[in-house]
Design a protein around this motif. Structure first.
Motif, PDB file in Angstrom:
ATOM      1  N   SER A   7      81.778  84.021  51.030  1.00 41.49           N
ATOM      2  CA  SER A   7      81.065  83.008  50.255  1.00 41.49           C
ATOM      3  C   SER A   7      79.571  83.105  50.519  1.00 41.49           C
ATOM      4  N   ALA A   8      78.767  83.108  49.440  1.00 48.37           N
ATOM      5  CA  ALA A   8      77.315  83.192  49.547  1.00 48.37           C
ATOM      6  C   ALA A   8      76.691  81.814  49.395  1.00 48.37           C
ATOM      7  N   ARG A 161      72.111  86.901  56.204  1.00 46.86           N
ATOM      8  CA  ARG A 161      73.531  86.834  56.567  1.00 46.86           C
ATOM      9  C   ARG A 161      74.338  85.887  55.678  1.00 46.86           C
ATOM     10  N   ALA A 162      73.681  84.843  55.169  1.00 48.32           N
ATOM     11  CA  ALA A 162      74.413  83.832  54.407  1.00 48.32           C
ATOM     12  C   ALA A 162      74.405  84.097  52.909  1.00 48.32           C
ATOM     13  N   GLU A 168      76.225  91.712  48.794  1.00 48.79           N
ATOM     14  CA  GLU A 168      76.341  93.169  48.929  1.00 48.79           C
ATOM     15  C   GLU A 168      77.767  93.557  49.294  1.00 48.79           C
ATOM     16  N   ASN A 169      78.402  92.759  50.136  1.00 49.92           N
ATOM     17  CA  ASN A 169      79.793  93.033  50.481  1.00 49.92           C
ATOM     18  C   ASN A 169      80.686  92.951  49.249  1.00 49.92           C
TER      19      ASN A 169
END
Length: 207
Positions: A7-8, A161-162, A168-169
């Motif tokens: 989750s972004a 990171r958040a 990108e993942n």
């Protein structure tokens, strides 16, 4: 194999306002970066074409900003520029590819965050673009969407990171693989006059 979706934090997708951009421009300028603010992605693409030399080797870092703006294709496929990537297409040796990209005359890319006092933060799985970003390239141009401007370094690292990493993942997950944050580069000041240019785009571009 199932690759987990992450989750972004979409609060990091909001473009900076005029006051935030003005502070970032002031910070970048004080730290030795030439800075342009443009209203649209199309204008950023035009400006990069104007800034790039035709008689120097130009390397495009892997970047969603460059890909979606068309800048990567301009450099690598138009035949107008001396593209390092076009040359790399004929090189099968991985180490040779890395060496060719490590010290180009010019590198064009992006970063994941810019603080309002002018610190740039880049993240990468391999770190292949960090050599030319930091020192290897004679000139560097970063194209950066206004949503990447954040108040401070702690927020910049949290944004990586958040927000950037989950997106990108997800891009890699669609290919049946996964991404990771392998290396971080924090750039606080440019030592050489006129070496580095930041093109800030008021529109959202990249992540």
């Amino acid at each position: 194999m199932t690759i987990e979706a992450l989750s972004a934090d979409l609060s990091f997708a909001r473009p900076a306002d005029d006051e935030q951009l003005a502070r970032a421009v002031g910070g970048l300028t004080e730290r030795g970066y030439n800075t342009h603010v443009v209203d649209t992605v199309a204008r950023a693409r035009e400006l990069v074409r104007e800034l790039l030399p035709r008689d120097k080797d130009v390397f495009t870092a892997n970047s969603e900003t460059l890909r979606t703006s068309g800048i990567a294709d301009d450099v690598d496929r138009s035949g107008e520029f001396r593209s390092v990537r076009a040359t790399l297409a004929d090189e099968s040796d991985l180490r040779a590819q890395i060496r060719m990209g490590a010290a180009p005359d010019v590198v064009v890319g992006s970063v994941q965050a810019i603080t309002e006092d002018g610190v740039l933060v880049a993240a990468s799985a391999s770190g292949s673009q960090f050599g030319p970003y930091a020192a290897g390239a004679e000139r560097v141009i970063w194209v950066v969407g206004a949503q990447k401007v954040v108040p401070d370094l702690d927020t910049a690292l949290r944004r990586v990171r958040a927000y950037c990493y989950p997106l990108e993942n997800e891009r890699w997950r669609q290919r049946g693989a996964a991404s990771f944050v392998g290396k971080l580069l924090i750039m606080e000041r440019e030592a050489f006059p006129d070496r580095a240019t930041v093109v800030l785009v008021r529109e959202q571009i990249g992540y």
